[in-house]
Design a protein around this motif. Structure first.
Motif, mmCIF file in Angstrom:
data_model
loop_
_atom_site.group_PDB
_atom_site.id
_atom_site.type_symbol
_atom_site.label_atom_id
_atom_site.label_comp_id
_atom_site.label_asym_id
_atom_site.label_seq_id
_atom_site.Cartn_x
_atom_site.Cartn_y
_atom_site.Cartn_z
ATOM 1 N N ALA A 161 0.810 -1.217 0.000
ATOM 2 C CA ALA A 161 0.000 0.000 0.000
ATOM 3 C C ALA A 161 0.845 1.269 0.000
ATOM 4 N N TYR A 162 1.945 1.262 0.780
ATOM 5 C CA TYR A 162 2.682 2.503 0.997
ATOM 6 C C TYR A 162 4.047 2.535 0.300
ATOM 7 N N SER A 163 4.536 1.405 -0.174
ATOM 8 C CA SER A 163 5.827 1.354 -0.872
ATOM 9 C C SER A 163 5.650 0.599 -2.189
ATOM 10 N N THR A 164 4.617 0.991 -2.918
ATOM 11 C CA THR A 164 4.188 0.253 -4.102
ATOM 12 C C THR A 164 5.284 0.109 -5.144
ATOM 13 N N GLU A 165 6.104 1.140 -5.304
ATOM 14 C CA GLU A 165 7.119 1.122 -6.361
ATOM 15 C C GLU A 165 8.464 0.619 -5.860
ATOM 16 N N GLU A 166 8.521 0.158 -4.623
ATOM 17 C CA GLU A 166 9.766 -0.375 -4.069
ATOM 18 C C GLU A 166 9.870 -1.873 -4.337
#
Length: 443
Positions: free
Chosen positions: A429-434
């Motif tokens: 949810a909060y680090s989608t592109e990691e």
């Protein structure tokens, strides 16, 4: 009609899905292996006589629930017929008879798990139980050889519709539903189609590196269930990202499980099983019977894969599995895992599915109903992950539940795995592109 069962003229060949459920014992007798018990609890002013009549009418309307099965030991084919009488729905007034709570629990357990004689008995039975002044139980038990999860929805909805009709002074539906033997079976896919499905899965490990506490030689199917619920804020953010990638809750659960297990073990290529309704033919949409089959999806990635990419991979794997739903799993398993055990999951020890049982059953005004799910848990997989999405006025909540064999895992191990799933949901949810292998706290 009961004596007609001895007439060999109308025994029919069972479907492949049905044949995959029976087991042959050392005496060459066909024995039941899986039951599907359903315990419904109604609170309020239930008319027990009408409820029993409603359930009896439903059991009698479906040929599949009248099935009797036998094994031809010469051809090793399972045959069945549906012209026998329906299973009976009884009534027990446990309140008037003075049953204790412990005795009532033992009764429900016995009703749920007493096996059927597949050759002589219909594969469905029921019992209405008056538990106390305000509580009525309806215990329905069906054999998986004639019944699947889709059928459970159909049957329960029909019992409720019958109750409401009889309460209004109307007759319930009596027209016989479709006989599974009358459903047109699509032709088996050709060798090229089978080869394509096999190639999609080739090279994937036939195991999943789970955090086992024990590996007994002969594990029991008796299990337990634990779950974690995501709050509305986290659920909303997870499903918003999933929606951007066209992912269903099921596909999202696949991504979360793959990412979590990979973080634990380093495995990057997974096969997960899923139950498929097998209702592509519109004629089967309202038919009670065993049409469900097992599909296998593949999800793979590397250390640089982001959570968004992992979602895409899970979606692609699921869509490929759906497109191969006409390819028999036995054909795929025979090519990829020829040494498999026939009575155990052939390609993967992990199942992922959707829990879509309704929270409430609207029987009548002033009567609330629900599925009672406090009985024993049985699982043939080493790990079953079920995802559920419940909507409310203020938002939605996702629940991730795990069924697991207690011979293989201790409760703290599964609790740790559920905590890992929740952490993965936060990262999605909060680090989608990691990259999923890197947690924000580790950077």
């Amino acid at each position: 009609m009961g004596n007609a069962v001895t007439d060999n003229a109308i025994w029919k060949l069972a479907t492949p899905a049905q044949q995959g459920i029976w087991v042959l014992d050392k005496d060459d007798k066909l024995r039941p292996t899986y039951l599907i018990p359903t315990v419904l609890e109604f609170t309020g002013g239930v008319d027990n006589a009408i409820l029993a009549e409603s359930a009896q009418a439903a059991l009698g309307r479906h040929p599949a629930l009248r099935s009797r099965f036998r094994l031809d030991t010469t051809t090793l084919r399972v045959e069945y017929r549906t012209d026998g009488p329906a299973g009976e729905v009884g009534f027990i007034d446990a309140l008037a008879d003075g049953w204790t709570a412990e005795e009532l629990d033992r009764l429900v357990d016995m009703l749920c798990w007493t096996p059927f004689d597949l050759a002589t008995e219909p594969q469905a039975r029921g019992e209405v139980i008056k538990a106390d002044e305000n509580t009525t139980l309806l215990v329905l038990t069906m054999h998986h050889i004639s019944f699947d999860g889709w059928s459970r929805h159909l049957l329960v909805n029909e019992v409720i519709a019958n109750y409401q009709a009889i309460s209004r002074g109307e007759r319930p539906a009596t027209t016989m539903s479709i006989d599974p033997a009358d459903v047109v079976v699509p032709p088996q896919p050709d060798a090229e189609r089978v080869a394509e499905a096999v190639e999609r899965l080739r090279g994937a490990p036939m195991t999943v590196e789970l955090p086992y506490d024990r590996r007994p030689a002969h594990a029991s199917v008796l299990g337990a269930n634990l779950s974690v619920e995501l709050d509305e804020e986290l659920t909303g953010k997870v499903m918003a990202v999933a929606g951007q990638e066209g992912c269903t809750p099921f596909m999202t659960a696949v991504a979360l499980l793959a990412g979590t297990l990979s973080r634990c073990s380093g495995q990057r290529d997974f096969l997960f099983a899923l139950g498929w309704p097998g209702r592509e033919d519109p004629a089967t949409a309202d038919a009670i019977g065993m049409f469900m089959c097992t599909l296998v999806l593949r999800v793979r990635f590397d250390d640089s894969t982001t959570w968004r990419e992992l979602l895409r991979n899970a979606r692609a794997g699921a869509m490929e599995a759906f497109m191969d739903s006409d390819v028999p799993l036995d054909s795929i398993a025979a090519a990829l895992n020829p040494g498999r055990q026939v009575l155990w999951p052939p390609l993967t020890p992990v199942l992922v599915n959707v829990d879509d049982l309704p929270l409430e059953l609207p029987l009548a005004p002033g009567v609330t109903g629900r599925y009672r799910l406090d009985g024993p848990v049985y699982t043939k997989y080493d790990l079953d992950l079920f995802v559920r999405l419940d909507q409310s006025g203020s938002g939605s909540r996702m629940t991730l539940a795990i069924d697991y064999p207690t011979d293989l895992f201790d409760q703290p191990t599964i609790e740790t795995l559920l905590s890992g799933l929740r952490r993965s949901a936060v990262d999605l949810a909060y680090s989608t592109e990691e990259p999923f292998r890197v947690r924000p706290a580790d950077r």
